[in-house]
Design a protein around this motif. Structure first.
Motif, PDB file in Angstrom:
ATOM      1  N   ALA A 128       1.433   9.638  -5.547  1.00  0.00           N
ATOM      2  CA  ALA A 128       1.886  10.986  -5.158  1.00  0.00           C
ATOM      3  C   ALA A 128       2.908  11.507  -6.167  1.00  0.00           C
ATOM      4  O   ALA A 128       2.863  12.680  -6.558  1.00  0.00           O
ATOM      5  CB  ALA A 128       2.474  10.966  -3.752  1.00  0.00           C
ATOM      6  N   ASP A 129       3.844  10.648  -6.621  1.00  0.00           N
ATOM      7  CA  ASP A 129       4.837  11.063  -7.614  1.00  0.00           C
ATOM      8  C   ASP A 129       4.182  11.392  -8.956  1.00  0.00           C
ATOM      9  O   ASP A 129       4.544  12.379  -9.616  1.00  0.00           O
ATOM     10  CB  ASP A 129       5.892   9.969  -7.815  1.00  0.00           C
ATOM     11  CG  ASP A 129       6.758   9.771  -6.579  1.00  0.00           C
ATOM     12  OD1 ASP A 129       6.772  10.692  -5.715  1.00  0.00           O
ATOM     13  OD2 ASP A 129       7.392   8.691  -6.465  1.00  0.00           O
ATOM     14  N   ALA A 130       3.189  10.576  -9.367  1.00  0.00           N
ATOM     15  CA  ALA A 130       2.511  10.830 -10.634  1.00  0.00           C
ATOM     16  C   ALA A 130       1.716  12.132 -10.566  1.00  0.00           C
ATOM     17  O   ALA A 130       1.681  12.901 -11.538  1.00  0.00           O
ATOM     18  CB  ALA A 130       1.581   9.663 -10.974  1.00  0.00           C
ATOM     19  N   THR A 131       1.095  12.430  -9.427  1.00  0.00           N
ATOM     20  CA  THR A 131       0.345  13.675  -9.273  1.00  0.00           C
ATOM     21  C   THR A 131       1.290  14.865  -9.312  1.00  0.00           C
ATOM     22  O   THR A 131       0.999  15.891  -9.954  1.00  0.00           O
ATOM     23  CB  THR A 131      -0.434  13.660  -7.950  1.00  0.00           C
ATOM     24  OG1 THR A 131      -1.258  12.499  -7.906  1.00  0.00           O
ATOM     25  CG2 THR A 131      -1.311  14.884  -7.808  1.00  0.00           C
ATOM     26  N   ALA A 132       2.448  14.761  -8.635  1.00  0.00           N
ATOM     27  CA  ALA A 132       3.431  15.855  -8.627  1.00  0.00           C
ATOM     28  C   ALA A 132       3.980  16.089 -10.036  1.00  0.00           C
ATOM     29  O   ALA A 132       4.150  17.241 -10.456  1.00  0.00           O
ATOM     30  CB  ALA A 132       4.563  15.534  -7.658  1.00  0.00           C
ATOM     31  N   ALA A 133       4.222  15.026 -10.791  1.00  0.00           N
ATOM     32  CA  ALA A 133       4.725  15.175 -12.161  1.00  0.00           C
ATOM     33  C   ALA A 133       3.661  15.826 -13.046  1.00  0.00           C
ATOM     34  O   ALA A 133       3.977  16.669 -13.902  1.00  0.00           O
ATOM     35  CB  ALA A 133       5.115  13.810 -12.733  1.00  0.00           C
ATOM     36  N   PHE A 134       2.366  15.490 -12.854  1.00  0.00           N
ATOM     37  CA  PHE A 134       1.282  16.078 -13.625  1.00  0.00           C
ATOM     38  C   PHE A 134       1.184  17.574 -13.346  1.00  0.00           C
ATOM     39  O   PHE A 134       1.046  18.394 -14.264  1.00  0.00           O
ATOM     40  CB  PHE A 134      -0.040  15.371 -13.284  1.00  0.00           C
ATOM     41  CG  PHE A 134      -1.257  15.997 -13.899  1.00  0.00           C
ATOM     42  CD1 PHE A 134      -1.519  15.845 -15.256  1.00  0.00           C
ATOM     43  CD2 PHE A 134      -2.135  16.740 -13.129  1.00  0.00           C
ATOM     44  CE1 PHE A 134      -2.635  16.424 -15.824  1.00  0.00           C
ATOM     45  CE2 PHE A 134      -3.260  17.311 -13.699  1.00  0.00           C
ATOM     46  CZ  PHE A 134      -3.502  17.156 -15.046  1.00  0.00           C
ATOM     47  N   LEU A 135       1.249  17.953 -12.059  1.00  0.00           N
ATOM     48  CA  LEU A 135       1.166  19.362 -11.709  1.00  0.00           C
ATOM     49  C   LEU A 135       2.403  20.137 -12.181  1.00  0.00           C
ATOM     50  O   LEU A 135       2.295  21.306 -12.567  1.00  0.00           O
ATOM     51  CB  LEU A 135       0.977  19.518 -10.200  1.00  0.00           C
ATOM     52  CG  LEU A 135      -0.357  18.997  -9.649  1.00  0.00           C
ATOM     53  CD1 LEU A 135      -0.377  19.067  -8.127  1.00  0.00           C
ATOM     54  CD2 LEU A 135      -1.527  19.788 -10.224  1.00  0.00           C
ATOM     55  N   HIS A 147       0.833  -1.205   0.000  1.00  0.00           N
ATOM     56  CA  HIS A 147       0.000   0.000   0.000  1.00  0.00           C
ATOM     57  C   HIS A 147       0.865   1.252   0.000  1.00  0.00           C
ATOM     58  O   HIS A 147       0.555   2.228  -0.703  1.00  0.00           O
ATOM     59  CB  HIS A 147      -0.932   0.015   1.220  1.00  0.00           C
ATOM     60  CG  HIS A 147      -2.044  -0.980   1.148  1.00  0.00           C
ATOM     61  ND1 HIS A 147      -2.586  -1.560   2.261  1.00  0.00           N
ATOM     62  CD2 HIS A 147      -2.736  -1.507   0.104  1.00  0.00           C
ATOM     63  CE1 HIS A 147      -3.554  -2.403   1.912  1.00  0.00           C
ATOM     64  NE2 HIS A 147      -3.653  -2.379   0.602  1.00  0.00           N
ATOM     65  N   GLU A 148       1.889   1.250   0.795  1.00  0.00           N
ATOM     66  CA  GLU A 148       2.780   2.423   0.869  1.00  0.00           C
ATOM     67  C   GLU A 148       3.471   2.672  -0.466  1.00  0.00           C
ATOM     68  O   GLU A 148       3.615   3.823  -0.892  1.00  0.00           O
ATOM     69  CB  GLU A 148       3.807   2.244   1.987  1.00  0.00           C
ATOM     70  CG  GLU A 148       3.228   2.293   3.382  1.00  0.00           C
ATOM     71  CD  GLU A 148       2.525   3.612   3.670  1.00  0.00           C
ATOM     72  OE1 GLU A 148       2.990   4.681   3.211  1.00  0.00           O
ATOM     73  OE2 GLU A 148       1.473   3.578   4.336  1.00  0.00           O
ATOM     74  N   ILE A 149       3.875   1.628  -1.146  1.00  0.00           N
ATOM     75  CA  ILE A 149       4.527   1.775  -2.460  1.00  0.00           C
ATOM     76  C   ILE A 149       3.540   2.387  -3.463  1.00  0.00           C
ATOM     77  O   ILE A 149       3.888   3.290  -4.223  1.00  0.00           O
ATOM     78  CB  ILE A 149       5.055   0.407  -2.953  1.00  0.00           C
ATOM     79  CG1 ILE A 149       6.205  -0.064  -2.071  1.00  0.00           C
ATOM     80  CG2 ILE A 149       5.476   0.472  -4.407  1.00  0.00           C
ATOM     81  CD1 ILE A 149       6.635  -1.493  -2.337  1.00  0.00           C
ATOM     82  N   GLU A 150       2.289   1.905  -3.452  1.00  0.00           N
ATOM     83  CA  GLU A 150       1.275   2.431  -4.369  1.00  0.00           C
ATOM     84  C   GLU A 150       0.931   3.878  -4.052  1.00  0.00           C
ATOM     85  O   GLU A 150       0.755   4.699  -4.951  1.00  0.00           O
ATOM     86  CB  GLU A 150       0.012   1.557  -4.316  1.00  0.00           C
ATOM     87  CG  GLU A 150      -1.028   1.887  -5.345  1.00  0.00           C
ATOM     88  CD  GLU A 150      -0.551   1.728  -6.784  1.00  0.00           C
ATOM     89  OE1 GLU A 150      -1.127   2.386  -7.660  1.00  0.00           O
ATOM     90  OE2 GLU A 150       0.396   0.965  -7.043  1.00  0.00           O
ATOM     91  N   ARG A 151       0.842   4.221  -2.754  1.00  0.00           N
ATOM     92  CA  ARG A 151       0.575   5.612  -2.369  1.00  0.00           C
ATOM     93  C   ARG A 151       1.702   6.529  -2.855  1.00  0.00           C
ATOM     94  O   ARG A 151       1.435   7.621  -3.357  1.00  0.00           O
ATOM     95  CB  ARG A 151       0.443   5.723  -0.843  1.00  0.00           C
ATOM     96  CG  ARG A 151      -0.871   5.264  -0.300  1.00  0.00           C
ATOM     97  CD  ARG A 151      -1.008   5.604   1.184  1.00  0.00           C
ATOM     98  NE  ARG A 151      -2.150   4.920   1.734  1.00  0.00           N
ATOM     99  CZ  ARG A 151      -2.114   3.775   2.421  1.00  0.00           C
ATOM    100  NH1 ARG A 151      -0.959   3.197   2.670  1.00  0.00           N
ATOM    101  NH2 ARG A 151      -3.212   3.235   2.871  1.00  0.00           N
TER     102      ARG A 151
END
Length: 153
Positions: free
Chosen positions: A27-34, A19-23
Motif C-alpha cells: 500500500a505504501d509503495a502504491t501510494a508513493a508511485f501515485l 501478511h499485514e506487514i506485506e500488505r
C-alpha cells in the motif's frame, strides 16, 4: 468426510502479522508511485466471448492426408485394347501351404488325421507331431473343422 473444506481449522492462518506487514508495504509503495505522478491503467475484461473451436483438419494430418489426394488422370491411350478373355477353371482341391514334412496334403486329409489323434486322446501338439505339421497349423485346422481335443497341452 466433509463436502466443503472448512478453512477455520487450517494449520496456517489466513491473517497473520507477516501478511499485514506485506500488505502495508505494498500500500505504501502504491501510494508513493501515485504521488510521484504514476498512473494506474485498468485493462478490464480481455477474454473473448467464446473460445476458438478446436477442429482437426483431416487433410492436414499425416494419418488421413493421403485419402484426400485426387487421383492422377490416366493418360490417353492411342489404341483401344481388347477386352481380356475369361477362362473358366475347374475347381481344384484346396492344398495346405506349409513348411511341414508332408507338403501337398489337403485340409480334409489333415482334418481327418487330427480327428483320429483327438479320438485317441492326444493333445494338439502331440497330434501335430504325429501328423508331421506344426502345432499352430493343427490348432487352426481343428478350429476350422470344429475338432475338439480332450486334453490341451
Amino acid at each position: 468426510m466433509e463436502r466443503y473444506h472448512d478453512t477455520s481449522r487450517d494449520p496456517l492462518p489466513l491473517v497473520s502479522p507477516q501478511h499485514e506487514i506485506e500488505r502495508q508495504r505494498l500500500a505504501d509503495a502504491t501510494a508513493a508511485f501515485l504521488a510521484s505522478g504514476g498512473q494506474v491503467q485498468q485493462v478490464g475484461f480481455q477474454m473473448k466471448d467464446a473460445p476458438e473451436t478446436f477442429v482437426i483438419n483431416a487433410k492436414k494430418t499425416p494419418v488421413y492426408a493421403h485419402l484426400f489426394v485426387p487421383p492422377e488422370p490416366e493418360p490417353l491411350r492411342a489404341k483401344a485394347q481388347p477386352a481380356p478373355t475369361v477362362v473358366q477353371v475347374e475347381p481344384v482341391q484346396q492344398l495346405v501351404v506349409t513348411k511341414s514334412r508332408r507338403p501337398g496334403m489337403t485340409t480334409a486329409t489333415l482334418a481327418s488325421r487330427l480327428m483320429v489323434q483327438a479320438a485317441l486322446g492326444a493333445t494338439p501338439g502331440e497330434a501335430a507331431r504325429a501328423i508331421g505339421i506344426h502345432e499352430k497349423q493343427a490348432r487352426q485346422v481343428a478350429r476350422d473343422h470344429n475338432i475338439k481335443f480332450k486334453r490341451q497341452r
